[in-house]
Design a protein around this motif. Structure first.
Motif, PDB file in Angstrom:
ATOM      1  N   ASP A   1       0.925  -1.220  -0.002  1.00 46.98           N
ATOM      2  CA  ASP A   1      -0.011  -0.009   0.051  1.00 46.98           C
ATOM      3  C   ASP A   1       1.030   1.166   0.090  1.00 46.98           C
ATOM      4  O   ASP A   1       0.540   2.128  -0.586  1.00 46.98           O
ATOM      5  CB  ASP A   1      -0.944   0.166   1.420  1.00 46.98           C
ATOM      6  CG  ASP A   1      -2.058   1.084   1.037  1.00 46.98           C
ATOM      7  OD1 ASP A   1      -2.503   1.297   0.056  1.00 46.98           O
ATOM      8  OD2 ASP A   1      -2.331   1.409   2.205  1.00 46.98           O
TER       9      ASP A   1
ATOM     10  N   LYS B   1       4.289   2.138  -3.862  1.00 52.98           N
ATOM     11  CA  LYS B   1       3.609   1.811  -5.072  1.00 52.98           C
ATOM     12  C   LYS B   1       4.631   2.593  -6.096  1.00 52.98           C
ATOM     13  O   LYS B   1       5.282   3.289  -5.684  1.00 52.98           O
ATOM     14  CB  LYS B   1       2.270   2.618  -5.377  1.00 52.98           C
ATOM     15  CG  LYS B   1       1.131   1.856  -4.412  1.00 52.98           C
ATOM     16  CD  LYS B   1      -0.262   2.686  -4.443  1.00 52.98           C
ATOM     17  CE  LYS B   1      -0.920   2.044  -3.483  1.00 52.98           C
ATOM     18  NZ  LYS B   1      -2.464   2.809  -3.392  1.00 52.98           N
ATOM     19  N   PRO B   2       4.468   1.769  -7.177  1.00 51.09           N
ATOM     20  CA  PRO B   2       5.556   2.465  -8.279  1.00 51.09           C
ATOM     21  C   PRO B   2       4.918   3.823  -8.853  1.00 51.09           C
ATOM     22  O   PRO B   2       3.777   4.006  -8.555  1.00 51.09           O
ATOM     23  CB  PRO B   2       5.322   1.442  -9.523  1.00 51.09           C
ATOM     24  CG  PRO B   2       4.532   0.341  -9.064  1.00 51.09           C
ATOM     25  CD  PRO B   2       3.821   0.712  -7.673  1.00 51.09           C
ATOM     26  N   LYS B   3       5.815   4.494  -9.205  1.00 54.77           N
ATOM     27  CA  LYS B   3       5.303   5.830  -9.738  1.00 54.77           C
ATOM     28  C   LYS B   3       4.497   5.756 -10.926  1.00 54.77           C
ATOM     29  O   LYS B   3       4.958   5.065 -11.907  1.00 54.77           O
ATOM     30  CB  LYS B   3       6.764   6.676 -10.073  1.00 54.77           C
ATOM     31  CG  LYS B   3       6.303   8.029 -10.106  1.00 54.77           C
ATOM     32  CD  LYS B   3       7.695   8.983 -10.924  1.00 54.77           C
ATOM     33  CE  LYS B   3       7.640   8.943 -12.314  1.00 54.77           C
ATOM     34  NZ  LYS B   3       6.755   9.864 -13.003  1.00 54.77           N
ATOM     35  N   ILE B   4       3.429   6.526 -10.914  1.00 50.72           N
ATOM     36  CA  ILE B   4       2.692   6.348 -12.217  1.00 50.72           C
ATOM     37  C   ILE B   4       3.126   7.261 -12.936  1.00 50.72           C
ATOM     38  O   ILE B   4       3.343   8.647 -12.824  1.00 50.72           O
ATOM     39  CB  ILE B   4       1.158   6.547 -11.910  1.00 50.72           C
ATOM     40  CG1 ILE B   4       0.781   5.610 -10.893  1.00 50.72           C
ATOM     41  CG2 ILE B   4       0.186   6.907 -13.129  1.00 50.72           C
ATOM     42  CD1 ILE B   4      -0.760   5.703 -10.466  1.00 50.72           C
ATOM     43  N   TYR B   5       3.164   6.838 -14.422  1.00 48.15           N
ATOM     44  CA  TYR B   5       3.575   7.757 -15.595  1.00 48.15           C
ATOM     45  C   TYR B   5       2.789   8.884 -15.479  1.00 48.15           C
ATOM     46  O   TYR B   5       1.635   9.132 -15.461  1.00 48.15           O
ATOM     47  CB  TYR B   5       3.576   7.057 -16.795  1.00 48.15           C
ATOM     48  CG  TYR B   5       3.764   7.894 -18.021  1.00 48.15           C
ATOM     49  CD1 TYR B   5       5.076   7.518 -18.837  1.00 48.15           C
ATOM     50  CD2 TYR B   5       3.141   9.072 -18.337  1.00 48.15           C
ATOM     51  CE1 TYR B   5       5.389   8.356 -19.859  1.00 48.15           C
ATOM     52  CE2 TYR B   5       3.603   9.434 -19.776  1.00 48.15           C
ATOM     53  CZ  TYR B   5       4.575   9.121 -20.451  1.00 48.15           C
ATOM     54  OH  TYR B   5       4.892  10.112 -21.830  1.00 48.15           O
ATOM     55  N   GLY B   6       3.675  10.107 -15.655  1.00 50.44           N
ATOM     56  CA  GLY B   6       2.869  11.543 -15.780  1.00 50.44           C
ATOM     57  C   GLY B   6       2.578  12.110 -14.482  1.00 50.44           C
ATOM     58  O   GLY B   6       1.753  13.100 -14.319  1.00 50.44           O
ATOM     59  N   THR B   7       2.973  11.402 -13.255  1.00 50.16           N
ATOM     60  CA  THR B   7       2.550  12.028 -12.003  1.00 50.16           C
ATOM     61  C   THR B   7       3.954  12.173 -11.387  1.00 50.16           C
ATOM     62  O   THR B   7       4.921  11.376 -11.704  1.00 50.16           O
ATOM     63  CB  THR B   7       1.819  11.132 -11.235  1.00 50.16           C
ATOM     64  OG1 THR B   7       2.556   9.848 -10.954  1.00 50.16           O
ATOM     65  CG2 THR B   7       0.525  10.513 -11.699  1.00 50.16           C
TER      66      THR B   7
ATOM     67  N   LYS C   1      -3.643  10.841  -6.503  1.00 49.18           N
ATOM     68  CA  LYS C   1      -4.624  11.451  -7.385  1.00 49.18           C
ATOM     69  C   LYS C   1      -6.183  11.402  -7.172  1.00 49.18           C
ATOM     70  O   LYS C   1      -6.389  10.499  -6.448  1.00 49.18           O
ATOM     71  CB  LYS C   1      -4.304  10.549  -8.844  1.00 49.18           C
ATOM     72  CG  LYS C   1      -2.852  10.624  -9.490  1.00 49.18           C
ATOM     73  CD  LYS C   1      -2.819   9.509 -10.427  1.00 49.18           C
ATOM     74  CE  LYS C   1      -3.536   9.222 -11.210  1.00 49.18           C
ATOM     75  NZ  LYS C   1      -3.743   9.998 -12.079  1.00 49.18           N
ATOM     76  N   HIS C   2      -6.573  12.378  -7.401  1.00 48.44           N
ATOM     77  CA  HIS C   2      -8.203  12.264  -7.164  1.00 48.44           C
ATOM     78  C   HIS C   2      -8.877  12.653  -8.824  1.00 48.44           C
ATOM     79  O   HIS C   2      -8.397  13.066  -9.374  1.00 48.44           O
ATOM     80  CB  HIS C   2      -8.466  13.510  -6.255  1.00 48.44           C
ATOM     81  CG  HIS C   2      -7.985  13.290  -4.929  1.00 48.44           C
ATOM     82  ND1 HIS C   2      -8.227  12.607  -3.876  1.00 48.44           N
ATOM     83  CD2 HIS C   2      -6.728  13.848  -4.346  1.00 48.44           C
ATOM     84  CE1 HIS C   2      -7.651  12.265  -2.939  1.00 48.44           C
ATOM     85  NE2 HIS C   2      -6.700  13.402  -3.042  1.00 48.44           N
ATOM     86  N   ALA C   3     -10.149  11.925  -8.407  1.00 49.82           N
ATOM     87  CA  ALA C   3     -11.085  12.006  -9.834  1.00 49.82           C
ATOM     88  C   ALA C   3     -11.563  13.323  -9.911  1.00 49.82           C
ATOM     89  O   ALA C   3     -11.477  14.058  -8.940  1.00 49.82           O
ATOM     90  CB  ALA C   3     -12.018  10.991  -9.650  1.00 49.82           C
TER      91      ALA C   3
END
Lengths: 440, 326
Positions: free
Chosen positions: B309, B312-318, B324-326
């Motif tokens: 939890d 986590k891996p880094k998400i592309y573009g963040t 991140k929120h919707a």
């Protein structure tokens, strides 16, 4: 020069040998064409012809309506015989298609054009691209004139021409670069003139040595650099291509332009050339027909030709051997329920997969092997998103980036337990979008 | 013509869960051979008995209790059984093994929902149960090649010796070469570092392992033991000793890397290995029981959901850590 790449990805069998040295052949004109009013993202185009109208090749038959819509032109010379509804694999629903019966040989209607494209202003050129109904031919079908209309406050640092072509089987872009080298370069120059980038790259995967050699030679005295990319799927995906070449990332939820980059596929670049220099609207394009056929190859075809007409030309192998026929390649391709469906602008390939090459699938439980985490080019955790999606925890799935999924299918490809990861994400993304729309 | 409309991707890897498990079994063959050479056919019997009984038990539960009629054995239970057998002393008997296997397969695996659902390494749960229930048998160490020379049959393990008498006594009895090839008392399958490494290379070559875990686990042990070595070399022993004595190699290469019970992200695997390394050394240096590998891995297993939890891996573009929120 080092071979450029991105993080993650998989190595599916390439299978390009069937067609990689097959020069383009023109397919005979079909008797009927079926032109979807949605040959692009965005709102359907509005038909401006009615039953009984005589049309020429290249004549406008439906007009763009929305901000990301595109014009549609007749791809044969003949008579409009009606508007029918067909399953459109690119949108996943039934869409209207203008049906045209070919009545004579090819009589073209051209749009305004000039060999000396610099005679036009940037706005005029964008307008020609818009008139010609050009959309992204890599498959996404995003209208090109929208991409070219760079907002005043944005600056294009990198123009990237996409010749990566990472899907197995498909060789059409490879052959385009080798056959229409000068035309593509001219197309790049038209785009350069419009968007005025600081640096131009042509990205090609290392498994296309011929195209790399020819392009490098042709570009010796140009300010366009050939970027040799590592052969890895999905190297041709826009975000991965930008990362590999510029080391930049497109911000989550943003567009390439937010990273100062603009990407055009080589076939799209050719189409822009053809429209501006020759005045031809987008009514034909190259396609790879490969897999379980007797005459695999790269062909020119008229958009709207039925798949069955295309397949008649290449002759399928014995019917019992065929398992599925797909629009595109085996990684992202959309399976056809039957062959009586029309083709559209985004069709870069029709692949016929036989039972032999599709192994029997047995689904095991997830053993947390982490292959999907390693393979995801976006840095998502597919195993976890699947768990969240299955338990309808859509909000948490969104926090964990499900909307950033580019649906490349690398996770499903690599999963040793054969879990349908990307299929679940596609559905969940649609559900989330529908909910968002309803909330306004 | 009847066309299939199954979803993309249409191509799939030919790799399967079953092939992964078979490769793990293959990678353990050198260690099984070495153990048989060092401890005789009784060792082979224990390992095979544990393996076969585990697979039969697992299969029966899935087939007859879960009623999955189309169940094809995936051999994950064989891996559990073989690893459990390798973690035992030569002094255990058949019914003790059966109880250990029952705890491993039923309590540690099937009650959580079967393959992929468990939080703790089943083989280690089985071993921990046996250690508590049969402490004498589980800590009676046979000397290598006792079957050739029946004068001395049991002895303290190197880790036992260092705890009681210090590093100098260890080196009077065993060379590092003995420890490397496995001429030391210990659990059946853990003694030959050489054989285990050969098998490990096979797994790495076939990319069948979470490689970051052994790297960070062993790295941490080497760093931690180097620091203590500088404090008191005779009491704490050399880093090389801690690498070769006891179950570190078996634990770090084959137990901590259990896919089901270890973290998914590279960062998570790094932390998991490091945590296991620190715990192993704390137990070895300060615990009343000389070996810390099994318990350190089990403790770290419990942290895996938290690690997954948090790291986590880094998400592309963040940017890193951005929520991140919707």
């Amino acid at each position: 020069m080092p071979i450029l790449t991105f993080k993650g990805g998989v190595h599916p069998p390439e299978k390009k040998h069937f067609t990689k040295d097959k020069p383009f052949e023109k397919l005979p004109l079909p008797d009927f064409v079926y032109l979807f009013t949605t040959n692009h993202l965005g709102a359907p185009a509005k038909p401006i012809v009615k039953e009984g109208d005589q049309v020429k090749t290249g004549q406008l038959v439906a007009e763009a309506t929305g901000s990301i819509s595109a014009n549609i032109h007749s791809s044969v010379t003949g008579e409009v015989v009606g508007i029918e509804s067909f399953i459109n694999a690119s949108t996943g629903r039934k869409d209207n298609a203008i049906v045209i019966k070919r009545s004579s040989e090819d009589v073209w209607e051209y749009i305004e054009h000039d060999e000396n494209f610099k005679r036009f202003s940037k706005e005029e050129l964008i307008n020609i691209v818009k008139k010609a109904g050009i959309v992204g031919l890599g498959g996404a079908m995003f209208p090109s004139h929208v991409k070219l209309s760079v907002p005043e406050n944005k600056k294009i640092e990198y123009l990237i021409i996409n010749g990566a072509e990472c899907e197995p089987y498909i060789t059409v872009d490879d052959m385009m670069m080798r056959t229409y080298t000068e035309e593509i370069i001219k197309g790049i120059k038209i785009i350069e003139y419009i968007v005025n980038p600081q640096k131009i790259y042509l990205g090609i995967e290392g498994n296309k040595p011929e195209a790399i050699k020819i392009m490098k030679n042709a570009l010796k005295n140009e300010n366009i650099e050939v970027a040799v990319l590592k052969t890895k799927y999905p190297q041709g995906a826009e975000k991965q291509l930008i990362k590999a070449i510029t080391k930049r990332e497109v911000p989550s939820g943003g567009l390439p332009i937010d990273a100062g980059a603009l990407v055009f596929n080589v076939s799209t670049t050719y189409a822009i050339y053809d429209a501006v220099i020759n005045g031809k609207p987008l009514v034909e394009r190259g396609i790879t027909l490969s897999g379980g056929v007797k005459k695999p190859g790269n062909y020119w075809f008229r958009i709207g030709t039925k798949v069955s007409d295309l397949l008649n030309q290449v002759e399928l192998v014995e019917e019992e051997k065929i398992d599925r026929i797909i629009y595109g390649g085996p990684m992202m391709g959309i399976p056809l329920p039957n062959v009586d469906l029309p083709t559209f602008k985004g069709n870069n390939a029709i692949t016929i997969l036989t039972k032999e090459e599709l192994p029997q699938k047995h689904e095991y439980p997830c053993i947390r092997c982490a292959s999907c985490v390693k393979a995801c080019p976006i840095g998502l955790q597919p195993y976890y998103l699947k768990k969240l999606a299955d338990s309808r925890k859509n909000d948490i799935a969104q926090e964990n980036g499900i909307m950033d999924c580019i649906e490349c299918g690398a996770c499903s490809y690599i999963c040793p337990s054969n879990i349908e990861l990307v299929k679940t994400f596609k559905t969940t993304k649609k559900v989330i979008k529908a909910i968002q729309r309803r909330r306004g | 013509m009847k066309l299939s409309t199954e979803a993309a991707p249409h191509f799939r890897t030919t790799n399967t869960t079953r092939k992964i498990m078979i490769d793990v079994l293959i990678s353990l063959i050198p260690a099984v051979i070495a153990s048989t050479w060092i401890f005789g056919f009784r060792a082979l019997f224990i390992m095979l008995f544990s393996m076969v009984f585990a697979e039969m038990l697992d299969f029966s539960i899935v087939r007859f209790l879960r009623k999955q009629k189309d169940h094809i054995p995936d051999f994950s239970a064989s891996v559990t059984g073989l690893l459990l057998g390798m973690n035992l002393s030569l002094a255990v008997n058949w019914w003790q093994i059966m109880l250990g296997v029952i705890v491993a397969i039923i309590l540690a695996k099937q009650v959580f929902g079967g393959l992929g659902q468990n939080f703790f390494n089943p083989a280690l749960v089985g071993r921990a149960f046996m250690l508590i229930s049969f402490p004498t048998a589980m800590t009676t160490w046979y000397v290598p090649f006792y079957y050739q020379n029946p004068d001395i049959i049991t002895s303290a393990s190197p880790l036992g010796i260092i705890t009681q008498e210090g590093m100098n006594t260890v080196l009077q009895n065993y060379t590092y070469w003995d420890m490397f090839i496995g001429r030391i008392p210990g659990s059946i399958g853990e003694v030959s570092a050489l054989a285990l490494i050969v098998g490990f290379i096979y797994l790495v070559a076939k990319s069948r392992i979470k490689l970051m875990i052994p790297v960070s686990y062993i790295g941490t042990v080497l760093i931690f033991s180097s620091i203590f070595y500088m404090v008191d070399p005779t009491k704490f022993g050399t880093p090389l000793f801690h690498l070769l004595a006891g179950g570190l190699i078996l634990g770090a290469l084959f137990m901590a890397t259990d896919m089901v019970t270890s973290p998914m992200s590279i960062k998570g695997q790094f932390v998991f290995g490091m945590g296991a390394g620190i715990l192993t050394m704390i137990i070895r240096f300060f615990g009343s029981y000389p070996e810390g590998v099994s318990f350190s891995i089990l403790i770290m297993n419990a942290f895996v959901p938290l690690i997954d939890d948090w790291l986590k891996p880094k998400i592309y573009g963040t940017t890193e850590g951005e929520i991140k929120h919707a």
